[in-house]
Design a protein around this motif. Sequence first.
Motif, PDB file in Angstrom:
ATOM      1  N   ALA A  97      18.572  -1.774 -13.750  1.00 22.98           N
ATOM      2  CA  ALA A  97      19.858  -2.400 -14.109  1.00 22.98           C
ATOM      3  C   ALA A  97      20.503  -3.064 -12.898  1.00 22.98           C
ATOM      4  N   GLY A  98      20.982  -4.248 -13.100  1.00 26.12           N
ATOM      5  CA  GLY A  98      21.811  -4.906 -12.081  1.00 26.12           C
ATOM      6  C   GLY A  98      21.095  -5.343 -10.831  1.00 26.12           C
ATOM      7  N   GLN A  99      19.759  -5.420 -10.862  1.00 24.64           N
ATOM      8  CA  GLN A  99      19.031  -5.749  -9.624  1.00 24.64           C
ATOM      9  C   GLN A  99      18.901  -7.263  -9.471  1.00 24.64           C
ATOM     10  N   TRP A 101      22.100 -10.639  -8.345  1.00 25.50           N
ATOM     11  CA  TRP A 101      23.550 -10.899  -8.342  1.00 25.50           C
ATOM     12  C   TRP A 101      24.021 -11.340  -9.727  1.00 25.50           C
ATOM     13  N   HIS A 102      25.123 -10.766 -10.165  1.00 24.14           N
ATOM     14  CA  HIS A 102      25.656 -11.089 -11.483  1.00 24.14           C
ATOM     15  C   HIS A 102      27.053 -10.512 -11.641  1.00 24.14           C
ATOM     16  N   THR A 103      27.710 -10.895 -12.709  1.00 23.62           N
ATOM     17  CA  THR A 103      28.982 -10.295 -13.131  1.00 23.62           C
ATOM     18  C   THR A 103      28.789  -9.807 -14.550  1.00 23.62           C
ATOM     19  N   CYS A 114      36.253  -4.460 -15.955  1.00 22.73           N
ATOM     20  CA  CYS A 114      35.667  -3.598 -14.912  1.00 22.73           C
ATOM     21  C   CYS A 114      34.433  -2.861 -15.419  1.00 22.73           C
ATOM     22  N   ASN A 115      33.644  -2.409 -14.466  1.00 22.49           N
ATOM     23  CA  ASN A 115      32.577  -1.431 -14.699  1.00 22.49           C
ATOM     24  C   ASN A 115      33.009  -0.139 -14.029  1.00 22.49           C
ATOM     25  N   ILE A 116      32.541   0.976 -14.563  1.00 17.96           N
ATOM     26  CA  ILE A 116      32.764   2.259 -13.894  1.00 17.96           C
ATOM     27  C   ILE A 116      31.430   3.007 -13.880  1.00 17.96           C
ATOM     28  N   ASP A 132      22.116   1.204  -2.595  1.00 20.11           N
ATOM     29  CA  ASP A 132      23.490   0.694  -2.438  1.00 20.11           C
ATOM     30  C   ASP A 132      23.829  -0.292  -3.552  1.00 20.11           C
ATOM     31  N   THR A 133      25.110  -0.448  -3.810  1.00 16.47           N
ATOM     32  CA  THR A 133      25.568  -1.554  -4.663  1.00 16.47           C
ATOM     33  C   THR A 133      26.362  -2.503  -3.775  1.00 16.47           C
ATOM     34  N   GLN A 134      25.974  -3.774  -3.839  1.00 12.06           N
ATOM     35  CA  GLN A 134      26.615  -4.805  -2.999  1.00 12.06           C
ATOM     36  C   GLN A 134      27.588  -5.617  -3.859  1.00 12.06           C
ATOM     37  N   HIS A 246      27.825   2.429  -0.098  1.00  9.61           N
ATOM     38  CA  HIS A 246      26.782   3.444   0.088  1.00  9.61           C
ATOM     39  C   HIS A 246      27.213   4.657  -0.739  1.00  9.61           C
ATOM     40  N   TRP A 247      26.350   5.066  -1.650  1.00 10.43           N
ATOM     41  CA  TRP A 247      26.736   6.102  -2.620  1.00 10.43           C
ATOM     42  C   TRP A 247      26.654   7.510  -2.062  1.00 10.43           C
ATOM     43  N   THR A 248      27.537   8.365  -2.573  1.00 11.20           N
ATOM     44  CA  THR A 248      27.471   9.821  -2.382  1.00 11.20           C
ATOM     45  C   THR A 248      27.552  10.423  -3.783  1.00 11.20           C
ATOM     46  N   LEU A 254      34.714   2.170  -9.409  1.00 15.18           N
ATOM     47  CA  LEU A 254      35.378   1.306 -10.395  1.00 15.18           C
ATOM     48  C   LEU A 254      35.478  -0.068  -9.757  1.00 15.18           C
ATOM     49  N   TRP A 255      34.901  -1.085 -10.412  1.00 12.77           N
ATOM     50  CA  TRP A 255      35.013  -2.406  -9.781  1.00 12.77           C
ATOM     51  C   TRP A 255      35.473  -3.473 -10.752  1.00 12.77           C
ATOM     52  N   ASP A 256      36.102  -4.441 -10.166  1.00 16.27           N
ATOM     53  CA  ASP A 256      36.698  -5.583 -10.847  1.00 16.27           C
ATOM     54  C   ASP A 256      35.581  -6.549 -11.236  1.00 16.27           C
ATOM     55  N   MET A 261      31.448 -10.087  -7.869  1.00 16.25           N
ATOM     56  CA  MET A 261      30.128  -9.989  -8.513  1.00 16.25           C
ATOM     57  C   MET A 261      29.343  -8.942  -7.728  1.00 16.25           C
ATOM     58  N   HIS A 262      28.219  -8.486  -8.284  1.00 22.14           N
ATOM     59  CA  HIS A 262      27.522  -7.384  -7.626  1.00 22.14           C
ATOM     60  C   HIS A 262      26.012  -7.469  -7.805  1.00 22.14           C
ATOM     61  N   ASN A 263      25.332  -6.600  -7.028  1.00 26.22           N
ATOM     62  CA  ASN A 263      23.877  -6.549  -7.002  1.00 26.22           C
ATOM     63  C   ASN A 263      23.462  -5.134  -6.637  1.00 26.22           C
ATOM     64  N   ALA A 264      22.558  -4.542  -7.421  1.00 31.88           N
ATOM     65  CA  ALA A 264      22.079  -3.184  -7.140  1.00 31.88           C
ATOM     66  C   ALA A 264      20.793  -3.271  -6.318  1.00 31.88           C
ATOM     67  N   LEU A 265      20.769  -2.622  -5.156  1.00 28.44           N
ATOM     68  CA  LEU A 265      19.601  -2.692  -4.268  1.00 28.44           C
ATOM     69  C   LEU A 265      18.499  -1.743  -4.741  1.00 28.44           C
ATOM     70  N   PRO A 272      14.639   9.916  -7.076  1.00 26.76           N
ATOM     71  CA  PRO A 272      15.497   9.871  -8.265  1.00 26.76           C
ATOM     72  C   PRO A 272      16.908   9.307  -8.034  1.00 26.76           C
ATOM     73  N   ARG A 273      17.311   8.429  -8.943  1.00 33.59           N
ATOM     74  CA  ARG A 273      18.686   7.894  -8.976  1.00 33.59           C
ATOM     75  C   ARG A 273      19.158   8.015 -10.429  1.00 33.59           C
ATOM     76  N   TYR A 274      20.406   8.441 -10.616  1.00 39.05           N
ATOM     77  CA  TYR A 274      20.936   8.597 -11.979  1.00 39.05           C
ATOM     78  C   TYR A 274      22.413   8.274 -11.954  1.00 39.05           C
ATOM     79  N   ARG A 276      25.782   7.212 -14.553  1.00 39.62           N
ATOM     80  CA  ARG A 276      26.375   6.927 -15.860  1.00 39.62           C
ATOM     81  C   ARG A 276      27.193   5.660 -15.705  1.00 39.62           C
ATOM     82  N   ARG A 277      27.221   4.836 -16.734  1.00 41.89           N
ATOM     83  CA  ARG A 277      27.995   3.592 -16.610  1.00 41.89           C
ATOM     84  C   ARG A 277      28.734   3.257 -17.890  1.00 41.89           C
ATOM     85  N   VAL A 278      29.976   2.814 -17.742  1.00 40.85           N
ATOM     86  CA  VAL A 278      30.635   2.109 -18.839  1.00 40.85           C
ATOM     87  C   VAL A 278      31.009   0.706 -18.370  1.00 40.85           C
TER      88      VAL A 278
HETATM   89  C1  SIN Z   1      25.266  -2.594 -12.641  1.00 41.75           C
HETATM   90  O1  SIN Z   1      24.970  -3.773 -12.465  1.00 41.75           O
HETATM   91  O2  SIN Z   1      26.186  -2.264 -13.390  1.00 41.75           O
HETATM   92  C2  SIN Z   1      24.449  -1.513 -11.948  1.00 41.75           C
HETATM   93  C3  SIN Z   1      24.865  -1.292 -10.548  1.00 41.75           C
HETATM   94  C4  SIN Z   1      24.135  -0.145  -9.894  1.00 41.75           C
HETATM   95  O3  SIN Z   1      23.377   0.582 -10.545  1.00 41.75           O
HETATM   96  O4  SIN Z   1      24.330   0.041  -8.693  1.00 41.75           O
END
Ligand code: SIN
Length: 291
Positions: A97-99, A101-103, A114-116, A132-134, A246-248, A254-256, A261-265, A272-274, A276-278
């Motif tokens: 998901a999200g790999q 750049w996009h909105t 927003c996304n959370i 990371d999420t950029q 950088h995630w913990t 929560l982002w606008d 816009m964002h990109n998942a690295l 493992p990465r897990y 939840r997203r709305v």
């Molecule tokens: C997304 O684009 O909503 C996913 C971002 C992520 O998993 O870091």
Amino acid sequence: MEIKPTGPVLGADIVGLDLATPPTTAEFGGILRALGAHGVLRFPAQTFNTDQFAAFGARFGELEVNVANLFHEPGHPEVMILSNILKDGKPIGLGDAGQGWHTDMSYSETISICNILHAQKVPVRDGKPLGDTQFRNLHAAYEDLPDDIKTRLAGRTATHDFAKFWDMMRARPGNTRPPLTEAQRARKPAVSHPIFMTHPITGKKVLYCNVGYAIRIDGMDPAESDAMLDYLFRHQEQEKYLHIHHWTEGDVLLWDNIGTMHNALADYGDIPRYMRRVQVAATADYAAMAA
Ligand code: SIN
């Protein structure tokens, strides 16, 4: 509740809130104002369950059930699972998901405020968090555009198409996303939105035209449209607009989805990465709620 900015471009930590307890109206107004001011908000060490997570998301607007929602939390079609984890050899979440750049939801008639994400499992190698999420700041990207571009594009719209990102991902070697069905394509037809969008919280203009979903500038000659989109995509990808999260584990991010816009690295392989997203549709009066 305390707001601690974390970067010059975007980003703030919100500390002193346990999101398992719904924020008061005053706290919620403060969160919205911080979202407008900082674009990307981290609430550290949150332990709420899926019901509470979904309820927090619903404070911001209607929760989207993603048209290609392959994986979600039990009983919560609106809470997607983003994960590379396999159970009995089968994926339990959307692994890619999200790999790119996009909105999110710029392809929808009603765009997203927003996304959370709630980080359940963060990949780590040699003590360093991965995945990371950029983000990039689209208020700043608009501000910096040359005046002649602002004039040429004033009042113009661009078409956004869900299938662009989906099909781009499918074209990557080894990708396992199924093709979109005709019914899915029909539920998310391409839509047009202003290229310069007025942000509902800040009241300022943003450059709302992302490489993930925007396919053309409406009413423009195709070659000119391609060249202009190429220019806009390069412009907004400048390093000066970049913020990296950088995630913990336990982070709620929560982002606008209008001002960034964002990109998942994808740098963690099968560690493992897990998440939840709305994804939240912009269905409320944010200016009033933030006042
Ligand atoms: C997304 O684009 O909503 C996913 C971002 C992520 O998993 O870091």
